[in-house]
Design an enzyme around this catalytic site. Structure first.
Site, PDB file in Angstrom:
ATOM      1  N   ASP A  28      43.479 -18.060   9.281  1.00 45.05           N
ATOM      2  CA  ASP A  28      42.854 -17.819  10.578  1.00 45.05           C
ATOM      3  C   ASP A  28      41.461 -18.451  10.642  1.00 45.05           C
ATOM      4  OD1 ASP A  28      42.734 -16.856  13.146  1.00 45.05           O
ATOM      5  OD2 ASP A  28      42.162 -14.813  12.575  1.00 45.05           O
ATOM      6  N   ARG A  32      37.317 -21.028  15.514  1.00 49.01           N
ATOM      7  CA  ARG A  32      35.913 -20.630  15.357  1.00 49.01           C
ATOM      8  C   ARG A  32      35.158 -21.617  14.471  1.00 49.01           C
ATOM      9  NH1 ARG A  32      37.480 -14.732  13.743  1.00 49.01           N
ATOM     10  NH2 ARG A  32      39.529 -15.742  13.838  1.00 49.01           N
ATOM     11  N   ARG A  41      38.914 -27.242  19.525  1.00 52.15           N
ATOM     12  CA  ARG A  41      39.723 -26.410  18.629  1.00 52.15           C
ATOM     13  C   ARG A  41      40.640 -27.244  17.750  1.00 52.15           C
ATOM     14  NH1 ARG A  41      40.311 -21.087  19.448  1.00 52.15           N
ATOM     15  NH2 ARG A  41      42.428 -21.210  18.625  1.00 52.15           N
ATOM     16  N   HIS A  45      41.980 -27.373  13.734  1.00 49.86           N
ATOM     17  CA  HIS A  45      43.355 -27.376  13.218  1.00 49.86           C
ATOM     18  C   HIS A  45      43.570 -28.555  12.262  1.00 49.86           C
ATOM     19  CE1 HIS A  45      44.288 -24.069  15.730  1.00 49.86           C
ATOM     20  NE2 HIS A  45      44.329 -24.727  16.871  1.00 49.86           N
ATOM     21  N   ASN A  76      51.930 -17.287  18.977  1.00 49.53           N
ATOM     22  CA  ASN A  76      51.143 -18.507  19.214  1.00 49.53           C
ATOM     23  C   ASN A  76      51.810 -19.451  20.222  1.00 49.53           C
ATOM     24  OD1 ASN A  76      49.957 -18.745  15.755  1.00 49.53           O
ATOM     25  ND2 ASN A  76      48.930 -17.856  17.532  1.00 49.53           N
ATOM     26  N   ARG A  79      49.949 -19.823  23.509  1.00 50.31           N
ATOM     27  CA  ARG A  79      48.663 -20.542  23.638  1.00 50.31           C
ATOM     28  C   ARG A  79      48.816 -21.686  24.643  1.00 50.31           C
ATOM     29  NH1 ARG A  79      45.302 -20.701  17.963  1.00 50.31           N
ATOM     30  NH2 ARG A  79      45.499 -18.482  17.523  1.00 50.31           N
ATOM     31  N   SER A 197      48.655  -9.073  12.224  1.00 47.83           N
ATOM     32  CA  SER A 197      49.149  -9.996  13.262  1.00 47.83           C
ATOM     33  C   SER A 197      50.622 -10.377  13.063  1.00 47.83           C
ATOM     34  CB  SER A 197      48.273 -11.257  13.331  1.00 47.83           C
ATOM     35  OG  SER A 197      46.943 -10.916  13.690  1.00 47.83           O
ATOM     36  N   GLU A 208      48.723  -6.163  -2.231  1.00 50.62           N
ATOM     37  CA  GLU A 208      47.285  -5.943  -2.170  1.00 50.62           C
ATOM     38  C   GLU A 208      46.737  -6.810  -1.043  1.00 50.62           C
ATOM     39  OE1 GLU A 208      45.503  -3.798  -3.959  1.00 50.62           O
ATOM     40  OE2 GLU A 208      47.299  -3.131  -5.024  1.00 50.62           O
TER      41      GLU A 208
HETATM   42  C1  IPE Z   1      47.586 -15.249  13.145  1.00 52.80           C
HETATM   43  O1  IPE Z   1      46.429 -15.738  13.714  1.00 52.80           O
HETATM   44  C2  IPE Z   1      48.630 -16.336  13.150  1.00 52.80           C
HETATM   45  C3  IPE Z   1      48.354 -17.453  12.271  1.00 52.80           C
HETATM   46  C4  IPE Z   1      47.373 -17.554  11.423  1.00 52.80           C
HETATM   47  C5  IPE Z   1      49.308 -18.528  12.344  1.00 52.80           C
HETATM   48  P1  IPE Z   1      46.074 -15.463  15.251  1.00 52.80           P
HETATM   49  O2  IPE Z   1      44.731 -16.035  15.472  1.00 52.80           O
HETATM   50  O3  IPE Z   1      47.160 -15.948  16.115  1.00 52.80           O
HETATM   51  O4  IPE Z   1      46.061 -13.864  15.296  1.00 52.80           O
HETATM   52  P2  IPE Z   1      45.341 -12.894  16.312  1.00 52.80           P
HETATM   53  O5  IPE Z   1      45.709 -13.363  17.679  1.00 52.80           O
HETATM   54  O6  IPE Z   1      43.877 -12.995  16.077  1.00 52.80           O
HETATM   55  O7  IPE Z   1      45.864 -11.532  15.977  1.00 52.80           O
HETATM   56  C1  IPE Z   2      44.449 -20.212  12.978  1.00 50.97           C
HETATM   57  O1  IPE Z   2      43.239 -20.454  13.628  1.00 50.97           O
HETATM   58  C2  IPE Z   2      45.502 -21.244  13.361  1.00 50.97           C
HETATM   59  C3  IPE Z   2      46.581 -20.695  14.181  1.00 50.97           C
HETATM   60  C4  IPE Z   2      46.713 -19.475  14.555  1.00 50.97           C
HETATM   61  C5  IPE Z   2      47.595 -21.657  14.622  1.00 50.97           C
HETATM   62  P1  IPE Z   2      42.992 -19.988  15.122  1.00 50.97           P
HETATM   63  O2  IPE Z   2      43.412 -21.080  16.032  1.00 50.97           O
HETATM   64  O3  IPE Z   2      43.577 -18.664  15.374  1.00 50.97           O
HETATM   65  O4  IPE Z   2      41.396 -19.879  15.108  1.00 50.97           O
HETATM   66  P2  IPE Z   2      40.513 -18.760  15.822  1.00 50.97           P
HETATM   67  O5  IPE Z   2      41.039 -17.430  15.378  1.00 50.97           O
HETATM   68  O6  IPE Z   2      40.660 -18.972  17.290  1.00 50.97           O
HETATM   69  O7  IPE Z   2      39.136 -19.030  15.324  1.00 50.97           O
HETATM   70 MG    MG Z   3      42.934 -16.731  15.187  1.00 48.39          MG
END
Ligand code: IPE
Ligand code: IPE
Ligand code: MG
Length: 252
Positions: A28, A32, A41, A45, A76, A79, A197, A208
């Site tokens: 995750d 950010r 974003r 990735h 996801n 999105r 999630s 753990e």
């Molecule tokens: C969880 O991350 C899914 C992956 C890392 C692929 P998200 O960013 O989608 O989870 P939430 O929305 O914060 O719970």
């Molecule tokens: C994890 O990073 C990647 C996926 C869930 C695909 P995010 O895209 O969720 O990044 P944040 O949580 O918005 O920072």
């Molecule tokens: Mg995320």
């Protein structure tokens, strides 16, 4: 800033103790990470894909049997379309670039999730790398794609029901997408969030949990070793008392 010698010391220390067999990571914080740098974003990735490479190699060097990475959740899919599209493109790119590296390191690629939902070019690439690396004995790298824990449990229940036998733990296990992987020992989540999630709901029963504030694109070998070292300092009791665990001869 910790240096390289610091990391090899840590590696030696972690290697000297029993390792988790199966580590899973909720990757995750890509968004950010990018946002903090004024980048789109998708740049997060892209950097996240590099981290996948890095951490896979680190896990292999360490000697883990199984590494499972949550790359794309069922949720996801909701999105923005261009972000989903960019993620699928990065995935194809990753699979194309990594096939040789996986083969060379005897890493078997595996995938779990509702894979039928992936765009055909992703599914085909995935199948090709899966087939090519099927003989890899050193480590199994499982990508959770279009994955949801509840969806997996529904699937497992359907498989169990269709088999006609009784629906017990063994029947459920047999229907899980993770069938054949070692039990999950350690579940890591990056980027500060402390939730599951919808990841590996069944498998996490006695795993753990380890949380770090580091965003996924910044996660590296040292971070992995720190998580494993933390795991090694814990006592897994599986419902027993500490005295019972001690009598049994320490941790597994
Ligand atoms: C969880 O991350 C899914 C992956 C890392 C692929 P998200 O960013 O989608 O989870 P939430 O929305 O914060 O719970
Ligand atoms: C994890 O990073 C990647 C996926 C869930 C695909 P995010 O895209 O969720 O990044 P944040 O949580 O918005 O920072
Ligand atoms: Mg995320």
């Amino acid at each position: 800033v910790p240096g390289a010698s610091d990391t090899s010391e840590l590696l030696a220390r972690v290697r000297a103790r029993p390792l988790p067999r199966h580590v899973a990571i909720i990757m995750d914080g890509n968004g950010r990470w990018a946002q903090a740098r004024g980048l789109p974003r998708v740049a997060g990735h892209r950097e996240g894909a590099s981290a996948v490479r890095r951490v896979t190699q680190a896990a292999r060097r360490l000697g883990l049997q199984a590494l499972t990475l949550y790359a794309f959740s069922m949720q996801n899919w909701s999105r923005p379309a261009d972000e989903v599209e960019a993620l699928m493109l990065l995935l194809v790119e990753f699979l194309e670039k990594e096939q040789q590296e996986l083969l060379g390191n005897a890493i078997r690629l595996n995938a779990i999730g509702d894979l039928a939902r992936l765009p055909p070019r992703v599914g085909e690439r995935l199948e090709a790398v899966r087939r090519a690396t099927a003989g890899g004995q050193a480590m199994t790298l499982t990508l959770a794609l279009s994955y949801g824990g509840r969806e997996e449990l529904v699937h497992a229940a359907q498989v169990a029901a269709a088999s006609g036998g009784s629906i017990d733990e063994a029947a459920m296990e047999a229907g899980l997408w993770t069938r054949g992987l070692p039990d999950l020992d350690l579940l890591v989540r990056t980027s500060g969030e402390r939730r599951i999630s919808n990841f590996l709901l069944w498998q996490a029963a006695y795993a753990e949990l380890y949380f770090t504030d580091t965003h996924w694109p910044a996660f590296d070998e040292r971070e992995l070793l720190l998580a494993v070292a933390d795991f090694q300092a814990r006592e897994r009791r599986f419902g027993l008392t500490a005295e019972q665990v001690a009598a049994r001869g320490g941790r597994e």
